[in-house]
Design an enzyme around this catalytic site. Structure first.
Site, PDB file in Angstrom:
ATOM      1  N   ARG A 124      -6.032  31.291  28.373  1.00 58.44           N
ATOM      2  CA  ARG A 124      -4.775  31.427  29.107  1.00 58.44           C
ATOM      3  C   ARG A 124      -3.668  32.085  28.288  1.00 58.44           C
ATOM      4  O   ARG A 124      -2.814  32.773  28.813  1.00 58.44           O
ATOM      5  CB  ARG A 124      -4.307  30.033  29.513  1.00 58.44           C
ATOM      6  CG  ARG A 124      -4.220  29.890  31.005  1.00 58.44           C
ATOM      7  CD  ARG A 124      -3.755  28.535  31.386  1.00 58.44           C
ATOM      8  NE  ARG A 124      -3.948  27.571  30.281  1.00 58.44           N
ATOM      9  CZ  ARG A 124      -3.945  26.268  30.449  1.00 58.44           C
ATOM     10  NH1 ARG A 124      -3.798  25.768  31.628  1.00 58.44           N
ATOM     11  NH2 ARG A 124      -4.112  25.435  29.432  1.00 58.44           N
TER      12      ARG A 124
ATOM     13  N   GLU B 198     -20.270   7.616  10.556  1.00 61.00           N
ATOM     14  CA  GLU B 198     -19.221   8.580  10.203  1.00 61.00           C
ATOM     15  C   GLU B 198     -18.098   7.859   9.478  1.00 61.00           C
ATOM     16  O   GLU B 198     -17.861   6.671   9.735  1.00 61.00           O
ATOM     17  CB  GLU B 198     -18.653   9.214  11.474  1.00 61.00           C
ATOM     18  CG  GLU B 198     -19.650  10.017  12.275  1.00 61.00           C
ATOM     19  CD  GLU B 198     -18.955  10.738  13.428  1.00 61.00           C
ATOM     20  OE1 GLU B 198     -18.604  11.893  13.255  1.00 61.00           O
ATOM     21  OE2 GLU B 198     -18.760  10.110  14.480  1.00 61.00           O
TER      22      GLU B 198
ATOM     23  N   LYS C 206     -21.043  19.509  25.704  1.00 62.62           N
ATOM     24  CA  LYS C 206     -20.775  18.140  26.101  1.00 62.62           C
ATOM     25  C   LYS C 206     -19.275  17.903  26.058  1.00 62.62           C
ATOM     26  O   LYS C 206     -18.601  18.646  25.353  1.00 62.62           O
ATOM     27  CB  LYS C 206     -21.535  17.169  25.220  1.00 62.62           C
ATOM     28  CG  LYS C 206     -21.038  17.114  23.758  1.00 62.62           C
ATOM     29  CD  LYS C 206     -21.667  15.994  23.025  1.00 62.62           C
ATOM     30  CE  LYS C 206     -20.825  14.751  23.054  1.00 62.62           C
ATOM     31  NZ  LYS C 206     -19.835  14.639  21.974  1.00 62.62           N
TER      32      LYS C 206
ATOM     33  N   HIS D 174     -26.409  12.637  21.404  1.00 65.39           N
ATOM     34  CA  HIS D 174     -27.008  12.879  20.090  1.00 65.39           C
ATOM     35  C   HIS D 174     -28.080  11.846  19.717  1.00 65.39           C
ATOM     36  O   HIS D 174     -29.181  12.194  19.311  1.00 65.39           O
ATOM     37  CB  HIS D 174     -25.936  12.877  18.996  1.00 65.39           C
ATOM     38  CG  HIS D 174     -24.806  13.835  19.238  1.00 65.39           C
ATOM     39  ND1 HIS D 174     -24.990  15.051  19.849  1.00 65.39           N
ATOM     40  CD2 HIS D 174     -23.484  13.767  18.950  1.00 65.39           C
ATOM     41  CE1 HIS D 174     -23.812  15.679  19.922  1.00 65.39           C
ATOM     42  NE2 HIS D 174     -22.891  14.928  19.392  1.00 65.39           N
TER      43      HIS D 174
ATOM     44  N   LYS E 253     -29.348  21.141  14.310  1.00 68.55           N
ATOM     45  CA  LYS E 253     -29.334  20.804  12.878  1.00 68.55           C
ATOM     46  C   LYS E 253     -30.716  21.028  12.286  1.00 68.55           C
ATOM     47  O   LYS E 253     -31.725  20.657  12.872  1.00 68.55           O
ATOM     48  CB  LYS E 253     -28.904  19.338  12.681  1.00 68.55           C
ATOM     49  CG  LYS E 253     -27.424  19.112  12.967  1.00 68.55           C
ATOM     50  CD  LYS E 253     -27.050  17.671  12.683  1.00 68.55           C
ATOM     51  CE  LYS E 253     -25.661  17.349  13.184  1.00 68.55           C
ATOM     52  NZ  LYS E 253     -24.589  17.701  12.272  1.00 68.55           N
TER      53      LYS E 253
ATOM     54  N   ASP F  34     -19.868   9.315  23.821  1.00 67.13           N
ATOM     55  CA  ASP F  34     -19.621  10.402  22.874  1.00 67.13           C
ATOM     56  C   ASP F  34     -20.846  10.686  21.998  1.00 67.13           C
ATOM     57  O   ASP F  34     -21.098  11.834  21.649  1.00 67.13           O
ATOM     58  CB  ASP F  34     -18.423  10.021  21.990  1.00 67.13           C
ATOM     59  CG  ASP F  34     -18.015  11.139  21.045  1.00 67.13           C
ATOM     60  OD1 ASP F  34     -17.786  12.258  21.534  1.00 67.13           O
ATOM     61  OD2 ASP F  34     -17.932  10.899  19.819  1.00 67.13           O
TER      62      ASP F  34
ATOM     63  N   HIS G 124     -25.287  19.747  19.820  1.00 70.27           N
ATOM     64  CA  HIS G 124     -25.386  20.437  18.523  1.00 70.27           C
ATOM     65  C   HIS G 124     -26.317  19.733  17.541  1.00 70.27           C
ATOM     66  O   HIS G 124     -26.777  20.327  16.586  1.00 70.27           O
ATOM     67  CB  HIS G 124     -23.995  20.713  17.919  1.00 70.27           C
ATOM     68  CG  HIS G 124     -23.352  19.529  17.261  1.00 70.27           C
ATOM     69  ND1 HIS G 124     -22.679  18.565  17.954  1.00 70.27           N
ATOM     70  CD2 HIS G 124     -23.262  19.171  15.967  1.00 70.27           C
ATOM     71  CE1 HIS G 124     -22.218  17.658  17.115  1.00 70.27           C
ATOM     72  NE2 HIS G 124     -22.557  18.001  15.891  1.00 70.27           N
TER      73      HIS G 124
ATOM     74  N   LYS H  88     -17.519   5.130  13.966  1.00 71.11           N
ATOM     75  CA  LYS H  88     -16.495   5.828  13.197  1.00 71.11           C
ATOM     76  C   LYS H  88     -15.975   4.874  12.123  1.00 71.11           C
ATOM     77  O   LYS H  88     -16.070   3.660  12.276  1.00 71.11           O
ATOM     78  CB  LYS H  88     -15.330   6.227  14.109  1.00 71.11           C
ATOM     79  CG  LYS H  88     -15.768   7.044  15.313  1.00 71.11           C
ATOM     80  CD  LYS H  88     -15.401   8.490  15.161  1.00 71.11           C
ATOM     81  CE  LYS H  88     -15.790   9.306  16.354  1.00 71.11           C
ATOM     82  NZ  LYS H  88     -16.528  10.514  16.016  1.00 71.11           N
TER      83      LYS H  88
HETATM   84  C1  BG6 Z   1     -19.462  15.189  18.369  1.00 74.36           C
HETATM   85  C2  BG6 Z   1     -18.658  13.973  18.726  1.00 74.36           C
HETATM   86  O1  BG6 Z   1     -20.304  15.549  19.427  1.00 74.36           O
HETATM   87  O2  BG6 Z   1     -20.237  14.923  17.220  1.00 74.36           O
HETATM   88  C3  BG6 Z   1     -17.783  13.548  17.559  1.00 74.36           C
HETATM   89  O3  BG6 Z   1     -17.847  14.251  19.854  1.00 74.36           O
HETATM   90  C4  BG6 Z   1     -18.600  13.376  16.317  1.00 74.36           C
HETATM   91  O4  BG6 Z   1     -17.078  12.344  17.860  1.00 74.36           O
HETATM   92  C5  BG6 Z   1     -19.465  14.599  16.065  1.00 74.36           C
HETATM   93  O5  BG6 Z   1     -17.715  13.169  15.222  1.00 74.36           O
HETATM   94  C6  BG6 Z   1     -20.427  14.359  14.919  1.00 74.36           C
HETATM   95  O6  BG6 Z   1     -21.062  15.566  14.605  1.00 74.36           O
HETATM   96  P1  BG6 Z   1     -21.576  15.862  13.136  1.00 74.36           P
HETATM   97  O7  BG6 Z   1     -22.261  17.179  13.253  1.00 74.36           O
HETATM   98  O8  BG6 Z   1     -20.372  15.879  12.253  1.00 74.36           O
HETATM   99  O9  BG6 Z   1     -22.492  14.744  12.780  1.00 74.36           O
END
Ligand code: BG6
Length: 482
Positions: free
Chosen positions: A46, A212, A144, A236, A178, A231, A174, A331
């Site tokens: 935008r 994390e 996502k 994942h 990896k 999330d 993603h 987290k």
């Molecule tokens: C994302 C989540 O899909 O993956 C995040 O929305 C998370 O909350 C992240 O921190 C973790 O990805 P990675 O590659 O850092 O393990």
């Protein structure tokens, strides 16, 4: 090997994901010679910008998130020559004729990356169709969160399906990009050693941990509506579970792999309420307190959203009947560490007697950091003390084993190149996403209907005490997060 010439339009081209991941990733592939110089990247958003204005944003993003740029000034300049920009209104008409003009070149692959809120997916798909850019070869890439429950995911799938067929839709998770996640398949299906033991007869249980250290940071608004279940677990962790548990596909080909993953999700039993625990991190203690609590971070003192989750589940099929799978993610845990551990059963009988000690073989696949594989092996304790058994690791860190020259390719880089190659193996199919929601929905609905509040856990620790209790009840322990 360079991919074929392409035009990649990034809707949301000025956004966070584009700046952090997509653009630096494309630059790396450009430097590696994989992105042909005739390819074009067209940012679309935008914000009112011209091509040069956008190139400035792209250059800044690459400087900030693209790693060491030493000696790459000319490359960056050349890369920026491939970058263009269109100011566009996803819900209106502005900018679409200009974009159409760009997409007239028919000698190339065309891909559209929807790096925008899912609420705009329908508008974008509709307009691409209306402006004649949704040809049978066109690819679209979506991120996502793919829905927030089964109903919304079905709606999204139907919206996209109105203009694109399944083989044109690339749903990114993603984690599948990896390196070590793909190595999971290589280890399982490239070695004779493991697969015969990969079942409930020999495996005691499997643990998946994605820990994390970061908090919710500036993503509070999104995260508080999602929580760890939506999330991380629904996508994942479930993808990791699928790769570790699936039957060998006949080929490493998109539908062969995705069919097997889908069967795993469909074979998952519903999770019992007492097999799941949720937590919320508290503020960091001590004088040097830097981080706020979860509730402070999201600005809601009564938030019931979880930042940590641990659960036990079962896959009801011939291979895994009776083998528990434990998963946890959170987290502000003690370390950033993702690991899958296959814990084997004890030997049926110890010939060395009770005093010698007994150990279980554990195969640990470390996804990040220090990607590698460790196999715990029982040996004799050295020395004259008689036959006492100890557990030692056969340790392989990929960086050491393969040397520092092994090319590091970020998940996004690999996945974007796969889009251009037309390879959907590492992307989620619509039915997989729906099946994953069908499993998570009742869990979330259960918390909501019971009004459950997550338990607090101190920042820098490994989640709730209940998560340790979940294991202790079963006579097991979580592997250390390190
Ligand atoms: C994302 C989540 O899909 O993956 C995040 O929305 C998370 O909350 C992240 O921190 C973790 O990805 P990675 O590659 O850092 O393990």
């Amino acid at each position: 090997i360079p991919v074929d010439p392409f035009d990649l339009v990034i809707f949301g081209g000025t956004g966070d994901l584009a700046r952090r991941k997509i653009l630096p990733g494309l630059f790396h592939r450009f430097c590696a010679g994989q992105m042909p110089p005739s390819a074009r990247i067209i940012g679309a958003a935008r914000t009112d910008l011209d091509h040069d204005g956008y190139r400035g944003i792209v250059a800044e993003a690459i400087e900030e998130f693209g790693g060491n740029l030493g000696g790459k000034a000319q490359k960056l300049k050349d890369f920026l020559d491939t970058v263009f920009y269109v100011t566009i209104d996803a819900q209106g008409e502005d900018g679409w004729p200009e974009l159409q003009e760009f997409c007239k070149q028919k000698d190339r692959i065309e891909a559209f990356y929807f790096s925008v809120s899912p609420s705009l997916f329908g508008d974008l798909a509709e307009r691409l169709h209306h402006w004649g850019m949704a040809g049978p070869e066109t690819r679209i890439v979506v991120e996502k969160p793919f829905g927030r429950d089964l109903a919304t995911a079905k709606h999204l799938n139907a919206t996209l399906a109105a203009h694109f067929s399944e083989d044109q839709i690339y749903r990114i998770d993603h984690y599948l990009g990896k390196e070590t996640v793909q190595n999971l398949m290589a280890v399982r299906f490239g070695n004779m050693l493991f697969e015969p033991l990969w079942n409930s007869q020999y495996v005691d249980h499997i643990q998946i941990t994605v820990a994390e250290t970061v908090g919710v940071g500036g993503r509070g608004e999104y995260y508080d509506k999602a929580g760890a279940m939506r999330d991380m677990v629904q996508n994942h962790l479930m993808q990791l579970l699928c790769l570790i548990a699936m039957e060998p596909p006949a080929r490493f080909a998109p539908d062969a792999v995705r069919d097997e993953k889908l069967k795993v999700i469909r074979a998952l039993d519903p999770v019992l309420p007492h097999h799941i625990t949720r937590g919320q991190y508290e503020a960091e203690q001590g004088a040097e307190k830097q981080h706020p609590s979860y509730r402070e971070a999201v600005g809601d003192p009564r938030s019931k959203t979880e930042s940590f989750i641990a659960l036990k589940c079962h896959i009801s099929n011939w291979r895994w009947a009776g083998t528990p799978f434990y998963m946890r993610t959170g987290k502000r845990m003690s370390a950033r560490s993702s690991e899958i551990s296959v814990v084997f059963k004890e030997t049926p009988h110890s010939i060395f007697g009770a005093d010698a000690g007994r150990h279980r073989n554990v195969l640990s696949i470390r996804l990040q950091p220090n990607e590698g594989i460790t196999l715990g092996v029982t040996i004799k304790e050295p020395g004259p003390g008689g036959m006492r058994l100890i557990d030692v690791p056969l340790d392989m860190t990929f960086a050491e084993a393969l040397g520092d020259d092994s090319e590091h390719v970020d998940a996004y880089e690999r996945l974007i190149m796969d889009v251009i190659r037309g390879n959907q193996t590492l992307f989620m199919r619509g039915d997989e996403v729906e099946a994953a929601w069908a499993w998570t929905d009742p869990i979330i609905e259960g918390w909501e209907s019971r009004g459950e509040v997550p338990k607090p856990y101190p920042s820098g620790t490994d989640g709730t005490t209940d998560s340790h209790e979940l294991m202790r009840r079963d006579g097991r322990k979580w592997r250390e997060v390190s």
